[in-house]
Design an enzyme around this catalytic site. Structure first.
Site, PDB file in Angstrom:
ATOM      1  N   CYS A  95       0.755  -1.254   0.000  1.00  0.00           N
ATOM      2  CA  CYS A  95       0.000   0.000   0.000  1.00  0.00           C
ATOM      3  C   CYS A  95       0.789   1.310   0.000  1.00  0.00           C
ATOM      4  CB  CYS A  95      -0.941   0.011   1.204  1.00  0.00           C
ATOM      5  SG  CYS A  95      -2.032  -1.400   1.320  1.00  0.00           S
ATOM      6  N   HIS A 151      -2.717   6.591   4.936  1.00  0.00           N
ATOM      7  CA  HIS A 151      -1.615   5.621   5.050  1.00  0.00           C
ATOM      8  C   HIS A 151      -0.252   6.223   4.730  1.00  0.00           C
ATOM      9  CE1 HIS A 151      -0.707   1.008   4.789  1.00  0.00           C
ATOM     10  NE2 HIS A 151      -0.015   1.637   5.722  1.00  0.00           N
TER      11      HIS A 151
END
Length: 499
Positions: A95, A151
């Site tokens: 990610c 994130h």
């Protein structure tokens, strides 16, 4: 140093204050810059980038998924009305490195993050002095927002969610931010809006097992997210922001849905609607979200003036045994990464090659396919080139980003837009592609304490044109090609750039 009396002198004959030449020049410069910023923005499209989470190459009907397994009409609308790419790649098979690369045009491993991902309480990963897509577009008059999964950390050290989360996205060029801090179901359990936890009540910690909010994660004294509602709430917030935009000001929305990251929590609208269990239902939830965004652009009558890009941060999670939702979907017949080898976290194509759809009516040719090799890191240089005139950029930024706008627009491409491309897995294993060849270095990051997926940690060479499934390692047959690619990989790593 000039005194205050020197700044504005009065003409004795007229009694009118005279403005010094340096102030007149400064004022004229500001007017010119304002005019340039406004005129550049006026010629540019709105931009919406939708970055799905863990959506594999074979997880849409437009990329081969059978409608008996799932149905993705809203996302596939972008394929019908725009261009479908068959060789779009993420810089990492996990990610946060991909998110860093997309926003900065730079490979994440050039930072101190050599492996793994950003943790929930890690500091802001992008240096605030580094240009981003948001800061560049804002500099020429765009309104900007980052909504969805972030994130990429907050603050300068391991951060405390009860304190202002600064620096953060607002310091990277975004005017507005509403997000899940790390992952769907992450340990924070909260939303962040701009610089604060939404609904923060106090700086106390709710003891484990005594949370009045239904979750026993970090104990933040704030309302906790309800997993089944997160996609709806993120999408609703994005729609609200879009509807606030002014007709004469272009906008850039970076929308990062949490679907289809684990846990798989479809809402009542999509639960049980696919032919591949919760996993397929969760893809339906993503498709529903994209449909709502596209419908909003239609209602606002700005679809024709908006470039929409839909893609994913890495390949899908492939599990074929046990009772996890991924395995249930596999047994039902869904192949989340199509015929590609590997999955999220791996060094093989199933970890990197992702769906990529681009729509911009009357500019991007409708219902077309492009086989050009591109990377999500290329979005920086491509969007810079999209502005008219192109935004001036600093050579120190976007070291790995190539302008692939010709591939989007379907214009003449006498040679590959990318001469090579580097990818890496979360254990720090590198691979480099050039033409049909892919060389896997087969070495983990030296700082990695554990080395999972040891079967991948050997030198390998594949011809992706002849062997797209990476089934035949031809390193021994073509050692000279492997040596050339290994040398090119070292050169680009050592030089600090690949462009």
């Amino acid at each position: 140093m000039k005194s205050h009396s020197d700044v504005a002198k009065v003409d004795k004959a007229s009694g009118v204050a005279k403005t010094p030449k340096f102030l007149v020049s400064l004022a004229m410069l500001l007017v010119i810059l304002s005019f340039v910023s406004t005129s550049v923005a006026a010629e540019c499209p709105n931009i919406v980038i939708i970055l799905a989470d863990d959506l594999g190459y074979g997880s849409l009907n437009s990329y081969g998924a059978n409608e008996s397994h799932l149905r993705t009409p809203n996302i596939d609308r972008l394929a019908k009305e725009g261009r479908r790419f068959t060789d779009a790649n993420t810089p990492s098979s996990v990610c946060s490195p991909t998110r860093y690369g997309l926003l900065t045009g730079r490979y994440d491993w050039r930072t101190d993050q050599k492996h793994g991902v950003i943790n929930t309480t890690d500091p802001l990963h992008i240096d605030t002095s580094r240009a981003t897509l948001a800061s560049l577009l804002k500099s020429v008059g765009y309104r900007t927002a980052a909504i969805g999964k972030w994130h990429l950390g907050y603050g300068t050290t391991t951060h405390d969610f009860t304190k202002p989360l600064s620096p953060g996205p607002l310091d990277l060029g975004f005017d507005y931010h509403f997000a899940v801090p790390q992952n769907h179901g992450d340990a924070s359990g909260v939303y962040v809006r701009n610089r604060e936890v939404v609904g923060l009540r106090s700086d106390r910690t709710v003891p484990a097992g005594q949370s009045p909010y239904g979750r026993d994660y970090m104990g933040i004294d704030a309302p906790q997210r309800v997993d089944e509602n997160v996609m709806d709430e993120l999408t609703t917030d994005a729609i609200g922001w879009l509807q606030q935009q002014q007709e004469d000001t272009p906008f850039f929305l970076y929308f990062a849905p949490v679907a289809i990251h684990f846990p798989y929590t479809p809402s009542e609208k999509t639960k049980g609607q696919s032919g591949s269990g919760l996993y397929g239902d969760w893809i339906h939830e993503l498709d529903l979200s994209v449909g709502r965004i596209l419908d909003t652009l239609d209602r606002m009558k700005v679809s024709d003036d908006t470039l929409v890009i839909f893609t994913s941060d890495n390949g899908g999670v492939l599990i074929n045994e046990g009772e996890r939702p991924e395995a249930v979907a596999y047994r039902a017949g869904l192949r989340c990464n199509g015929a590609l080898r590997g999955r999220k976290h791996s060094i093989y194509q199933g970890g990197f090659r992702v769906p990529f759809l681009a729509r911009w009516p009357e500019h991007v040719p409708a219902a077309t396919t492009c086989d050009e090799t591109i990377s999500l890191v290329d979005m920086y240089a491509t969007i810079v080139a999209l502005t008219e005139p192109p935004i001036p950029t600093d050579a120190k930024n976007a070291e790995d980003s190539f302008n692939v706008l010709p591939a989007m627009l379907g214009t003449s491409m006498p040679k590959p837009l990318r001469s090579s491309m580097i990818v890496h897995s979360p254990n720090g294993n590198f691979a480099i592609r050039r033409g049909p060849w892919k060389f896997i270095e087969g070495k983990p990051s030296p700082s990695l304490k554990k080395t999972p997926q040891r079967d991948e940690l050997v030198a390998q060479l594949y011809n992706l044109e002849d062997d797209p499934g990476e089934t035949n390692n031809v390193l021994n047959e073509h050692p000279e090609i492997a040596q050339q690619l290994a040398a090119l990989l070292d050169k680009q790593r050592d030089s600090g750039r690949s462009r």
